[in-house]
Design an enzyme around this catalytic site. Sequence first.
Site, PDB file in Angstrom:
ATOM      1  CB  THR A 155      -9.129 -39.354  17.624  1.00  0.00           C
ATOM      2  OG1 THR A 155      -9.871 -38.183  17.896  1.00  0.00           O
ATOM      3  CG2 THR A 155      -8.686 -39.378  16.173  1.00  0.00           C
ATOM      4  CE  LYS A 181     -12.197 -37.257  15.626  1.00  0.00           C
ATOM      5  NZ  LYS A 181     -11.169 -36.341  16.249  1.00  0.00           N
ATOM      6  CB  THR A 192     -16.622 -27.428  15.285  1.00  0.00           C
ATOM      7  OG1 THR A 192     -17.046 -26.084  15.278  1.00  0.00           O
ATOM      8  CG2 THR A 192     -15.766 -27.669  16.488  1.00  0.00           C
ATOM      9  CD  GLU A 279     -10.552 -34.390  24.845  1.00  0.00           C
ATOM     10  OE1 GLU A 279      -9.973 -35.068  23.992  1.00  0.00           O
ATOM     11  OE2 GLU A 279     -10.115 -33.329  25.290  1.00  0.00           O
ATOM     12  CG  ASN A 402      -7.163 -32.891  26.984  1.00  0.00           C
ATOM     13  OD1 ASN A 402      -6.861 -33.270  25.862  1.00  0.00           O
ATOM     14  ND2 ASN A 402      -8.403 -32.649  27.357  1.00  0.00           N
ATOM     15  CB  SER A 407       2.629 -34.745  21.350  1.00  0.00           C
ATOM     16  OG  SER A 407       3.936 -34.848  21.846  1.00  0.00           O
TER      17      SER A 407
END
Lengths: 407, 407
Positions: A155, A181, A192, A279, A402, A407
């Site tokens: 993703t 991933k 995780t 990230e 982020n 969403s």
Amino acid sequence: MTDISPLASPFPDLPPISGVRIAVSRAGYKAWDRADLTYVALDAGTVVAGVTTQSKCPSPEVEWCRAALLLGEARALVVNAGNSNAFTGNRGRAAVEAIAARVAGSVGCKPSGVFVASTGVIGVPLPIDKAEAGIDAALAAPEASWQEAAAAISTTDTFPKGAVTTAIVGGKTVTLAGIIKGSGMIAPDMATMLGFVFTDAAIAPGLLQRMLDEANAETFSCITVDGDTSTSDTVLAFATGRAGNAALAHEDDAGADAFQAALTDLCRQLAQLVVRDGEGARKFITVTVEGAETDRSAHRIALSIANSPLVKTAIAGEDANWGRVVMAVGKAGEPAERDKLAIRFGATQVAENGLAVEGYDEAPVAAHLKGDEVEIGVDLGLGDGRATVWTCDLTHGYISINADYRS
Amino acid sequence: MTDISPLASPFPDLPPISGVRIAVSRAGYKAWDRADLTYVALDAGTVVAGVTTQSKCPSPEVEWCRAALLLGEARALVVNAGNSNAFTGNRGRAAVEAIAARVAGSVGCKPSGVFVASTGVIGVPLPIDKAEAGIDAALAAPEASWQEAAAAISTTDTFPKGAVTTAIVGGKTVTLAGIIKGSGMIAPDMATMLGFVFTDAAIAPGLLQRMLDEANAETFSCITVDGDTSTSDTVLAFATGRAGNAALAHEDDAGADAFQAALTDLCRQLAQLVVRDGEGARKFITVTVEGAETDRSAHRIALSIANSPLVKTAIAGEDANWGRVVMAVGKAGEPAERDKLAIRFGATQVAENGLAVEGYDEAPVAAHLKGDEVEIGVDLGLGDGRATVWTCDLTHGYISINADYRS
């Protein structure tokens, strides 16, 4: 689109695993121009083990896998990217059941032999029509490579992630290959992200489960990007048994130790790849804690350091701010004595016995912090407990990714 | 220099507290052109209560205050800004003892009547010569205002923080005034940051301590900026007894409830000011959890939400990403049932019974998120437990402040 992580590793050369066939297709779960459904066919006789999120709000996929794992047999895996299907009630459950039924009908197996994992936005039911069309397309598709599968399960990942290793079991070489991933919403103390391990080894499902649990405790449970825990975390290990080894059934069988070591090594490689794609990550950080009262206590203190925003921003700023490490040790709630504490960055001791080392020279530490691999070492001076965890720094990139992700 | 927080409140009009005299001076703990030592003289008969950090690596100031609090009497307070003196071994302890001795000699009290707090960089012993010269200067200085004191105790704070309230105790009006500093390294479950409350009320020290503990549990322990915990956190409450009320000695004395309410209100004001100055904060976030099995469970879930980087960045991005709230509930490790969970942003219910509300309209939520006061409400549907915590969003500002701050 985010740039490729500066910590990225090239995708390794992964051999085929006998009894495993991969395909990918475009289900179109998001408005993107890429494969987002991965289908893995597994030969009859394949056994499976798994670890899943400890979230109290797991996705229906996680619940499905937990139930199916009790039977220990697998014939197929479907991975959807772009929609986690979590927190979607009955409609989410129906989507998983529809996927399993579709595949089971094609393969000629029970629905419980079909494992399903999904990753992406929470709260939107996975569209059954897109899933079914994607499955049909994958069933008709040519065989895909490991790298294509690793890309299709991604993703926010910036590079595809895979690893391979081998072990000698009963005189036969068995191969273990894995893809994974994960980039954000990564926290330890549970399985995780989505990770899939495939091996041609013959092994009893109960033993495979115990070995995966052990590997998980030392690898996936030792990484953190942001301390946040996904509702969909799943690691599955599939063993086709095609290598021809005498099946492993007990921990003391010949070759069991070698297989455990290989499995743990593979999981560690995969786990570290997730941190390397954390990230916004610019630095790969290894936190080692020793001298704790117990291993568990060391693990908690290491995570307190690895999850501290102030430690992670200091490393991002290449700042030898060891006071923040003291802070993170102090807040962990674990036994620690300030005046026995020692801290190092890389090979350089910066603090001992509760204060800065006499004549401490920051130059080698500053040089160490300029690299993209940073080590923080803490010795509590209390006992023999030790632990290592891996994390990344906290940068503007994390905020950009982020605060803008819709969403 | 960082810009003033957009959430800043103007400094209120704080009246003098009888029996309290303030002075500030420039000790020069850092290379800055501002007062950084605050001296507060307290009349004979002043009682004191306090709560301190739960860090396992507390500063020598914290240890000093803990010991002095056992005696319950105070004649002076010294606050040093720019150097926390934490993790400095014997030299740090010697600095605190030197400060207490210097002040005690001037005041004519026992050293244990002198309370000391320091804030700033960890790991550098507080220079005794600068502290002593600063104290001498403060002793000779004219009386300073509350606002000057609030500024002098600050470090990375972008605005001075104070609050005031009153209560009627035994027919007499008593006044409570407080100042506080804190911006980063703010986490709950302990006394957080440096906060000082002064009242002219007459109250027994044991009762003041119990009341401060109760206020702390509902206020300072309910805020978080970054989940990191200082080694120096200290809140002290001083009562001079000059208001002339009949001294409060028991919880059921007339006026005790009113005093508790006023103290809690004052502490809540101060705590919220710290959140309003959270490093990089652009949004003030109130997280309310109800329907939990217990209040304690609700508190932990609320903190899991308030400390989640993914929730905080979503709010920064004005993104109604309620899936991240689900995630944070799920990871808290507290009792929760996915299919009973309800979530709201502001007054708008976004999810119920474990899935998005039918026909959910994002427009009012988007409008709510554009404001600088954001409310997140969670109902677990399990019991009567509830809690409220306050936090701020996670922005580029936090990274800029903390990746550039030099140790």
